[in-house]
Design a protein around this motif. Structure first.
Motif, short mmCIF file in Angstrom:
data_model
loop_
_atom_site.label_atom_id
_atom_site.label_comp_id
_atom_site.label_asym_id
_atom_site.label_seq_id
_atom_site.Cartn_x
_atom_site.Cartn_y
_atom_site.Cartn_z
N UNK A 10 51.22 33.53 29.00
CA UNK A 10 52.70 33.75 30.75
C UNK A 10 51.41 32.83 31.50
N UNK A 11 51.87 33.12 32.35
CA UNK A 11 51.31 31.99 34.03
C UNK A 11 51.17 33.31 35.22
N UNK A 12 51.45 34.63 35.03
CA UNK A 12 51.38 35.27 35.74
C UNK A 12 50.26 35.91 36.94
N UNK A 13 50.37 36.03 37.64
CA UNK A 13 48.95 35.68 38.84
C UNK A 13 48.68 37.57 38.63
N UNK A 14 47.73 37.83 38.13
CA UNK A 14 46.93 39.84 37.69
C UNK A 14 46.12 39.84 39.00
N UNK A 15 46.19 40.45 39.79
CA UNK A 15 45.20 41.17 40.76
C UNK A 15 44.37 42.21 40.17
N UNK A 16 43.07 42.02 41.12
CA UNK A 16 41.86 43.27 40.10
C UNK A 16 42.38 44.74 41.04
N UNK A 17 41.55 45.71 39.82
CA UNK A 17 42.40 46.32 40.61
C UNK A 17 41.55 46.54 42.43
N UNK A 18 42.43 48.15 42.89
CA UNK A 18 42.05 47.72 44.28
C UNK A 18 40.65 48.83 44.49
N UNK A 19 40.83 49.90 42.94
CA UNK A 19 39.04 50.93 43.14
C UNK A 19 38.18 50.12 42.66
N UNK A 20 38.20 48.58 42.37
CA UNK A 20 37.11 47.62 41.64
C UNK A 20 36.64 46.79 43.03
N UNK A 21 37.91 46.93 43.59
CA UNK A 21 37.56 45.68 45.32
C UNK A 21 36.34 46.58 45.75
N UNK A 22 37.08 47.70 46.73
CA UNK A 22 36.52 48.77 47.36
C UNK A 22 35.02 49.75 46.91
N UNK A 23 35.45 49.52 46.06
CA UNK A 23 33.80 49.30 45.09
C UNK A 23 32.40 49.05 45.40
N UNK A 24 32.81 46.91 45.01
CA UNK A 24 32.53 46.53 45.29
C UNK A 24 32.23 45.43 46.28
N UNK A 25 33.21 45.78 47.69
CA UNK A 25 33.33 45.29 48.55
C UNK A 25 32.67 45.52 49.64
N UNK A 26 32.48 44.46 50.71
CA UNK A 26 33.27 44.34 51.44
C UNK A 26 33.27 42.46 51.21
N UNK A 27 34.12 41.57 51.05
CA UNK A 27 33.52 40.11 50.51
C UNK A 27 34.11 39.17 51.88
N UNK A 28 33.90 37.92 51.86
CA UNK A 28 33.82 37.40 53.06
C UNK A 28 35.00 36.17 52.41
N UNK A 29 35.42 35.87 51.16
CA UNK A 29 36.62 35.30 51.05
C UNK A 29 36.14 35.33 49.22
N UNK A 30 37.80 35.21 49.27
CA UNK A 30 38.88 34.92 47.77
C UNK A 30 39.16 33.77 47.84
N UNK A 31 38.20 32.29 46.47
CA UNK A 31 38.97 31.26 46.73
C UNK A 31 40.25 31.16 46.30
N UNK A 32 40.57 31.87 45.16
CA UNK A 32 41.26 32.73 44.45
C UNK A 32 42.55 33.10 44.19
N UNK A 33 43.05 33.30 45.54
CA UNK A 33 43.95 34.65 46.64
C UNK A 33 44.92 34.20 45.88
N UNK A 34 45.88 35.08 45.18
CA UNK A 34 47.84 34.91 45.40
C UNK A 34 47.94 34.40 46.54
N UNK A 35 48.83 33.99 46.66
CA UNK A 35 50.01 33.17 47.69
C UNK A 35 50.00 34.46 48.23
N UNK A 36 51.03 35.32 47.47
CA UNK A 36 51.71 37.02 48.05
C UNK A 36 50.90 37.79 47.65
N UNK A 37 50.28 38.94 47.88
CA UNK A 37 49.45 39.85 47.28
C UNK A 37 49.73 41.10 48.86
#
Length: 161
Positions: A10-37
């Motif tokens: 499939x060609x679907x975009x899959x997003x990182x679970x937000x709890x993982x981002x909160x636990x590991x962040x903050x981040x300055x750049x996401x170079x592979x972000x979905x257009x719509x998020x």
């Protein structure tokens, strides 16, 4: 031995679970972000429209690259950048994993169980079709994984390389 990190067809975009981002962040750049998020992964984003692989990277990077034959090009870039974390499938047998992770990374965190990623509309999807891991190329990012693990925000095994 395969040379790529394959997802389903499939060609679907899959997003990182937000709890993982909160636990590991903050981040300055996401170079592979979905257009719509539904949420931001970092302070700055490049999408497929920007070609984040060719753009300048600054600061701490969150990398959930497109899965497929190009995944290891993204990991090479993060290895050279040396600041940030990558979330990929744990395809430890591939040539690319050996070349860009076993040979260059500072640490790998293997999640216990399979993750459930999110759709770009913010709803949670099904269980991933493979195990996932976090890849760190520096001390500070490995420390953020260890802190999230110690706090119980993530569950798995951290392997220092």
């Amino acid at each position: 031995m395969k040379n790529f990190n394959s997802n389903t067809a499939n060609s679907q975009e899959w997003l990182t679970p937000p709890d993982i981002l909160r636990a590991l962040g903050p981040f300055d750049l996401d170079p592979c972000a979905p257009v719509s998020r539904p949420w931001d992964m970092a302070a700055r984003h490049y999408t497929v429209l920007d070609d984040g692989l060719s753009k300048p990277w600054q600061g701490r990077v969150w990398l959930n690259p497109p899965y497929g034959s190009e995944v290891f090009s993204w990991l090479e870039r993060l290895a050279d950048h040396r600041s940030g974390l990558a979330l990929i499938f744990a395809r430890t047998e591939t040539r690319g994993f050996h070349r860009t992770i076993w040979a260059k990374a500072h640490a790998v965190f293997f999640f216990c169980g399979r993750l459930r990623f999110f759709h770009v509309n913010g709803t949670q999807g099904g269980t991933a079709n493979a195990p996932s891991c976090l890849v760190s190329y520096g001390d500070d990012d490995t420390a953020s994984i260890a802190a999230a693990l110690d706090a119980g925000h993530i569950n798995g095994r951290l392997v220092l390389l």
